[in-house]
Design a protein around this motif. Structure first.
Motif, PDB file in Angstrom:
ATOM      1  N   GLY A  45      47.138  46.368  34.259  1.00 43.14           N
ATOM      2  CA  GLY A  45      48.000  46.612  33.104  1.00 43.14           C
ATOM      3  C   GLY A  45      48.302  48.096  32.992  1.00 43.14           C
ATOM      4  N   ILE A  46      49.294  48.410  32.175  1.00 44.06           N
ATOM      5  CA  ILE A  46      49.574  49.813  31.831  1.00 44.06           C
ATOM      6  C   ILE A  46      49.255  49.939  30.347  1.00 44.06           C
ATOM      7  CG2 ILE A  46      51.325  51.619  31.657  1.00 44.06           C
ATOM      8  CD1 ILE A  46      52.838  50.249  33.934  1.00 44.06           C
ATOM      9  N   CYS A  47      48.204  50.709  30.050  1.00 47.58           N
ATOM     10  CA  CYS A  47      47.666  50.817  28.694  1.00 47.58           C
ATOM     11  C   CYS A  47      48.142  52.131  28.071  1.00 47.58           C
ATOM     12  CB  CYS A  47      46.143  50.763  28.802  1.00 47.58           C
ATOM     13  SG  CYS A  47      45.234  51.120  27.304  1.00 47.58           S
ATOM     14  N   HIS A  68      43.325  51.812  34.497  1.00 45.11           N
ATOM     15  CA  HIS A  68      41.939  51.369  34.263  1.00 45.11           C
ATOM     16  C   HIS A  68      41.851  49.892  33.919  1.00 45.11           C
ATOM     17  CE1 HIS A  68      43.613  52.514  30.374  1.00 45.11           C
ATOM     18  NE2 HIS A  68      42.869  51.558  29.868  1.00 45.11           N
ATOM     19  N   GLU A  69      43.028  49.249  33.652  1.00 46.75           N
ATOM     20  CA  GLU A  69      43.002  47.860  33.187  1.00 46.75           C
ATOM     21  C   GLU A  69      43.192  46.936  34.391  1.00 46.75           C
ATOM     22  OE1 GLU A  69      44.657  46.827  28.950  1.00 46.75           O
ATOM     23  OE2 GLU A  69      46.193  46.304  30.395  1.00 46.75           O
ATOM     24  N   GLY A  70      42.125  46.804  35.193  1.00 47.63           N
ATOM     25  CA  GLY A  70      42.297  46.174  36.497  1.00 47.63           C
ATOM     26  C   GLY A  70      41.560  44.859  36.691  1.00 47.63           C
ATOM     27  N   ALA A  71      42.198  44.001  37.511  1.00 44.64           N
ATOM     28  CA  ALA A  71      41.543  42.765  37.965  1.00 44.64           C
ATOM     29  C   ALA A  71      41.646  42.740  39.476  1.00 44.64           C
ATOM     30  CB  ALA A  71      42.249  41.546  37.379  1.00 44.64           C
ATOM     31  N   GLY A  72      40.568  42.363  40.154  1.00 47.77           N
ATOM     32  CA  GLY A  72      40.610  42.363  41.610  1.00 47.77           C
ATOM     33  C   GLY A  72      39.499  41.537  42.217  1.00 47.77           C
ATOM     34  N   ILE A  73      39.373  41.690  43.532  1.00 44.04           N
ATOM     35  CA  ILE A  73      38.369  40.940  44.282  1.00 44.04           C
ATOM     36  C   ILE A  73      37.478  41.936  45.010  1.00 44.04           C
ATOM     37  CG2 ILE A  73      38.083  39.345  46.242  1.00 44.04           C
ATOM     38  CD1 ILE A  73      40.471  37.838  45.165  1.00 44.04           C
ATOM     39  N   VAL A  74      36.170  41.725  44.937  1.00 44.77           N
ATOM     40  CA  VAL A  74      35.240  42.650  45.587  1.00 44.77           C
ATOM     41  C   VAL A  74      35.447  42.579  47.102  1.00 44.77           C
ATOM     42  CG1 VAL A  74      32.810  43.176  46.019  1.00 44.77           C
ATOM     43  CG2 VAL A  74      33.552  42.459  43.723  1.00 44.77           C
ATOM     44  N   GLU A  75      35.679  43.761  47.708  1.00 44.83           N
ATOM     45  CA  GLU A  75      35.863  43.838  49.174  1.00 44.83           C
ATOM     46  C   GLU A  75      34.538  44.136  49.847  1.00 44.83           C
ATOM     47  OE1 GLU A  75      36.254  46.392  52.761  1.00 44.83           O
ATOM     48  OE2 GLU A  75      35.801  47.117  50.749  1.00 44.83           O
ATOM     49  N   SER A  76      33.771  45.075  49.255  1.00 48.68           N
ATOM     50  CA  SER A  76      32.453  45.403  49.825  1.00 48.68           C
ATOM     51  C   SER A  76      31.581  46.043  48.754  1.00 48.68           C
ATOM     52  CB  SER A  76      32.602  46.338  51.033  1.00 48.68           C
ATOM     53  OG  SER A  76      33.253  47.534  50.653  1.00 48.68           O
ATOM     54  N   ILE A  77      30.282  46.046  49.003  1.00 42.69           N
ATOM     55  CA  ILE A  77      29.344  46.615  48.031  1.00 42.69           C
ATOM     56  C   ILE A  77      28.414  47.601  48.729  1.00 42.69           C
ATOM     57  CG2 ILE A  77      29.347  44.664  46.407  1.00 42.69           C
ATOM     58  CD1 ILE A  77      26.824  43.600  47.722  1.00 42.69           C
ATOM     59  N   GLY A  78      27.963  48.594  47.983  1.00 40.94           N
ATOM     60  CA  GLY A  78      27.001  49.556  48.502  1.00 40.94           C
ATOM     61  C   GLY A  78      25.582  49.033  48.344  1.00 40.94           C
ATOM     62  N   ASP A  79      24.630  49.794  48.883  1.00 44.21           N
ATOM     63  CA  ASP A  79      23.216  49.388  48.808  1.00 44.21           C
ATOM     64  C   ASP A  79      22.791  49.179  47.361  1.00 44.21           C
ATOM     65  OD1 ASP A  79      23.017  49.536  51.498  1.00 44.21           O
ATOM     66  OD2 ASP A  79      22.056  51.535  51.526  1.00 44.21           O
ATOM     67  N   GLY A  80      22.004  48.168  47.147  1.00 42.81           N
ATOM     68  CA  GLY A  80      21.385  47.974  45.837  1.00 42.81           C
ATOM     69  C   GLY A  80      22.232  47.229  44.832  1.00 42.81           C
ATOM     70  N   VAL A  81      23.498  46.968  45.181  1.00 41.15           N
ATOM     71  CA  VAL A  81      24.358  46.256  44.220  1.00 41.15           C
ATOM     72  C   VAL A  81      23.969  44.784  44.209  1.00 41.15           C
ATOM     73  CG1 VAL A  81      26.744  45.494  43.768  1.00 41.15           C
ATOM     74  CG2 VAL A  81      26.272  47.871  44.437  1.00 41.15           C
ATOM     75  N   CYS A  82      23.667  44.249  43.023  1.00 42.65           N
ATOM     76  CA  CYS A  82      23.268  42.838  43.007  1.00 42.65           C
ATOM     77  C   CYS A  82      24.044  41.995  41.997  1.00 42.65           C
ATOM     78  CB  CYS A  82      21.765  42.707  42.790  1.00 42.65           C
ATOM     79  SG  CYS A  82      21.185  43.653  41.415  1.00 42.65           S
ATOM     80  N   SER A  83      24.846  42.604  41.124  1.00 43.55           N
ATOM     81  CA  SER A  83      25.529  41.780  40.110  1.00 43.55           C
ATOM     82  C   SER A  83      26.867  41.226  40.600  1.00 43.55           C
ATOM     83  CB  SER A  83      25.725  42.582  38.826  1.00 43.55           C
ATOM     84  OG  SER A  83      26.572  43.686  39.048  1.00 43.55           O
ATOM     85  N   VAL A  84      27.410  41.771  41.700  1.00 45.74           N
ATOM     86  CA  VAL A  84      28.641  41.227  42.290  1.00 45.74           C
ATOM     87  C   VAL A  84      28.494  41.213  43.804  1.00 45.74           C
ATOM     88  CG1 VAL A  84      30.183  41.999  40.417  1.00 45.74           C
ATOM     89  CG2 VAL A  84      29.788  43.505  42.375  1.00 45.74           C
ATOM     90  N   LYS A  85      29.314  40.369  44.463  1.00 49.20           N
ATOM     91  CA  LYS A  85      29.273  40.303  45.934  1.00 49.20           C
ATOM     92  C   LYS A  85      30.692  40.183  46.469  1.00 49.20           C
ATOM     93  CE  LYS A  85      28.580  35.293  46.004  1.00 49.20           C
ATOM     94  NZ  LYS A  85      29.087  35.098  44.638  1.00 49.20           N
ATOM     95  N   PRO A  86      30.912  40.477  47.760  1.00 44.40           N
ATOM     96  CA  PRO A  86      32.264  40.374  48.311  1.00 44.40           C
ATOM     97  C   PRO A  86      32.861  39.002  48.026  1.00 44.40           C
ATOM     98  CG  PRO A  86      30.844  41.482  49.867  1.00 44.40           C
ATOM     99  CD  PRO A  86      29.949  41.000  48.750  1.00 44.40           C
ATOM    100  N   GLY A  87      34.139  39.010  47.633  1.00 45.47           N
ATOM    101  CA  GLY A  87      34.826  37.757  47.331  1.00 45.47           C
ATOM    102  C   GLY A  87      34.840  37.418  45.848  1.00 45.47           C
ATOM    103  N   ASP A  88      33.961  38.049  45.059  1.00 45.94           N
ATOM    104  CA  ASP A  88      33.945  37.755  43.616  1.00 45.94           C
ATOM    105  C   ASP A  88      35.208  38.261  42.941  1.00 45.94           C
ATOM    106  OD1 ASP A  88      31.445  36.631  43.674  1.00 45.94           O
ATOM    107  OD2 ASP A  88      30.391  38.343  42.756  1.00 45.94           O
ATOM    108  N   LYS A  89      35.696  37.507  41.964  1.00 46.75           N
ATOM    109  CA  LYS A  89      36.757  37.995  41.082  1.00 46.75           C
ATOM    110  C   LYS A  89      36.103  38.869  40.013  1.00 46.75           C
ATOM    111  CE  LYS A  89      40.140  34.286  41.495  1.00 46.75           C
ATOM    112  NZ  LYS A  89      40.859  33.193  40.784  1.00 46.75           N
TER     113      LYS A  89
END
Ligand code: PAD
Ligand code: ZN
Length: 375
Positions: A45-47, A68-89
Motif C-alpha cells: 500500500g501507499i500510506c 512499509h505496508e507490505g505483503a509477501g512470501i518468505v524467500e529465505s531466512i537467516g540463522d535462528g529464525v523460527c517464527s517464519v519459513k520460506p514459502g510462508d505468506k
C-alpha cells in the motif's frame, strides 16, 4: 533454483533525497543475516506515512527505499529464525514486537523499543543495510522498505498470516487497517450509541470509520478538506461530512453546535497539529476521548488551553491501533477472511509496481483511499 544465500538483483524505488521524485532502479539485496528474513513482495500500500517520509517530515537517512505496508512470501531466512519459513505468506510490521523490551512486556504497551520510526536510522538492527544501488549504500525505511521486489526485515518485524489470504489486498492489514480500526475498537473502545468525529478521511481515517461503525456508534462525523472523499466515507458509515473550508468559524465550534455537548470520541488521522486541537476541542469536556493517530511533522508542538485540561477529557496517542503487532495482526487477516471486517472498500486502485508514479499521482490528487502496488 535455491537463491537463499545469494545476493539478488531486483527493481526497487529509491528516494535519493527528500522532496525528489522516486526512481525505479536495479538494486542488490543481500541475503538475510541471523535473525532476519528476506521477503519477495507481492503487494504494498501507499500510506500517508510514506508521504511524510518523501517530504522529509521524519528524521531519516537518504537515499532510502520507502514503503512499509507490505505483503509477501518468505524467500529465505537467516540463522535462528523460527517464527517464519520460506514459502510462508507474511506481512511486514512498521512497529516490531521483540517480546523483550519494557513496552512489549507491559500488558498494554506496543511501541516496541526496537522500532525504527521515531527516529528512523534506516538500517537493520545491527546498524548495517542490505541494499545497494550502483555500489552505493541504500537505507531502509522503518526496518521494512516495501517499494521493492525483495526486502530484508528483522524477524521481529514480520508475521506469518493465513495461507488463504489474498495477497493483492491484505497489505493494508500491515498498517492502515489495524491503525485505524484498532484506534476505534481497541484503543478508544468506541461504545454503542456514541458520537464520533474523524478528522481526515484517507486510508487510516476510513479504517477508523469502519471501527466506529462496527462498535455501534450512532453518529460519525467525518471532516476532510477534500470533498471527493465524502461519498466513500458515507458508504462506510459516516453520517455527516464537513469541509472546514466551507465555514467561517473553527470546525470544532461547528461540531459543538451539531452535537450540543461535544463528541464521545474524536480521532485525528491527518498529522496536522491544528486538526489535533480541533479534535480535542470537539470532545465532551468531561468524558470525551481524543485519539491522535496522525503523525505530526518533526518538532511541531501542540498548544492547548491548559486550564481546561482538568475538566476530564483524555488525549491519547495511538500507534498501530495499540495492537501488539505479531500477536494481533494475523487475527485481523483471519477476521477479513471470515467476513468479520471488510477492507475491500478501502482499496480504490491497484496498479503494477512499474506504474508507481501514476499511483503517487492518484495519491497526491486525493483520488485514492489506498492504491495498492502489485509486484
Ligand atoms: P491519507 O493521505 O490517505 O489521508 C489524509 C487525509 O487527510 C486526506 O483525505 C486529506 O484530504 C485529509 N486532510 C489533509 N489536510 C487536512 C486538513 N487540514 N483538514 C482536514 N482534512 C485534511 O493518509 P493516511 O490516512 O494514510 O494517514 C493519515 C495519518 O495517519 C498520517 O499522518 C500518517 O502518517 C498517520 C499514520 N499513523 C499511524 C500510527 O500508527 N499512528 C500509522 C499509519 C499512518
Ligand atoms: Zn503506514
Amino acid at each position: 533454483m535455491d537463491t537463499s544465500e545469494k545476493i539478488l538483483t531486483c527493481r526497487a524505488a529509491i528516494a535519493w533525497a527528500k522532496n525528489s521524485p522516486l526512481s525505479i532502479e536495479e538494486v542488490q539485496v543481500e541475503p538475510p543475516k541471523a535473525g532476519e528474513v528476506r521477503i519477495k513482495l507481492m503487494s504494498s500500500g501507499i500510506c500517508g506515512s510514506d508521504d511524510h517520509v518523501l517530504k522529509g517530515e521524519f528524521q531519516m537517512n537518504f537515499p532510502l527505499i520507502p514503503g512499509h505496508e507490505g505483503a509477501g512470501i518468505v524467500e529465505s531466512i537467516g540463522d535462528g529464525v523460527c517464527s517464519v519459513k520460506p514459502g510462508d505468506k507474511v506481512l511486514t510490521l512498521i512497529i516490531p514486537q521483540c517480546r523483550e523490551c519494557s513496552s512489549c512486556l507491559h500488558p498494554k504497551g506496543n511501541f516496541c523499543e526496537k522500532q525504527d520510526v521515531l527516529p528512523c536510522h534506516g538500517s537493520m538492527l545491527d546498524g548495517t543495510c542490505r541494499f545497494t544501488c550502483k555500489g552505493e549504500k541504500i537505507y531502509h525505511s522503518f526496518l521494512v522498505s516495501t517499494f521493492t521486489e525483495y526486502t530484508v526485515v528483522p524477524e521481529i518485524a514480520v508475521v506469518k498470516i493465513d495461507d488463504a489470504a489474498p495477497m493483492d489486498k491484505v497489505c493494508l492489514i500491515s498498517c492502515g487497517v489495524p491503525t485505524g480500526y484498532g484506534a476505534a475498537v481497541n484503543s478508544a473502545k468506541v461504545t454503542p450509541g456514541s458520537t464520533c468525529v474523524v478528522f481526515g478521511l484517507g486510508g487510516v481515517g476510513s479504517a477508523i470509520v469502519l471501527g466506529c461503525k462496527a462498535s455501534g456508534a450512532s453518529r460519525i462525523i467525518g471532516v476532510d478538506i477534500n470533498e471527493e472523499k465524502f461519498p466513500r466515507a458515507k458508504a462506510l458509515g459516516v453520517t455527516d461530512c464537513l469541509n472546514p473550508q466551507n465555514f467561517k468559524k473553527p470546525i470544532q465550534e461547528v461540531v459543538m453546535e451539531m452535537t450540543g455537548i461535544g463528541v464521545d470520541f474524536a480521532f485525528e488521522a491527518i498529522g496536522n497539529p491544528d486538526a489535533m486541537i480541533s479534535a480535542w476541542d470537539s470532545c465532551h469536556k468531561s468524558y470525551g476521548v481524543c485519539l491522535i493517530v496522525g503523525v505530526a511533522p518533526l518538532k511541531s508542538k501542540l498548544s492547548l488551553e491548559a486550564t481546561m485540561i482538568i475538566s476530564g477529557r483524555t488525549m491519547k496517542g495511538v500507534c498501530l491501533g495499540d495492537y501488539k503487532t505479531r500477536d494481533c495482526i494475523p487475527q485481523i487477516v483471519t477476521d477479513y477472511l471470515q467476513n468479520k471486517i471488510n477492507i475491500d472498500p478501502l482499496i480504490t486502485h491497484q496498479l503494477p509496481f512499474d506504474q508507481l508514479h501514476e499511483a503517487l499521482k492518484l495519491y497526491h490528487a486525493g483520488k485514492a483511499i489506498r492504491c495498492v502496488l502489485l509486484f
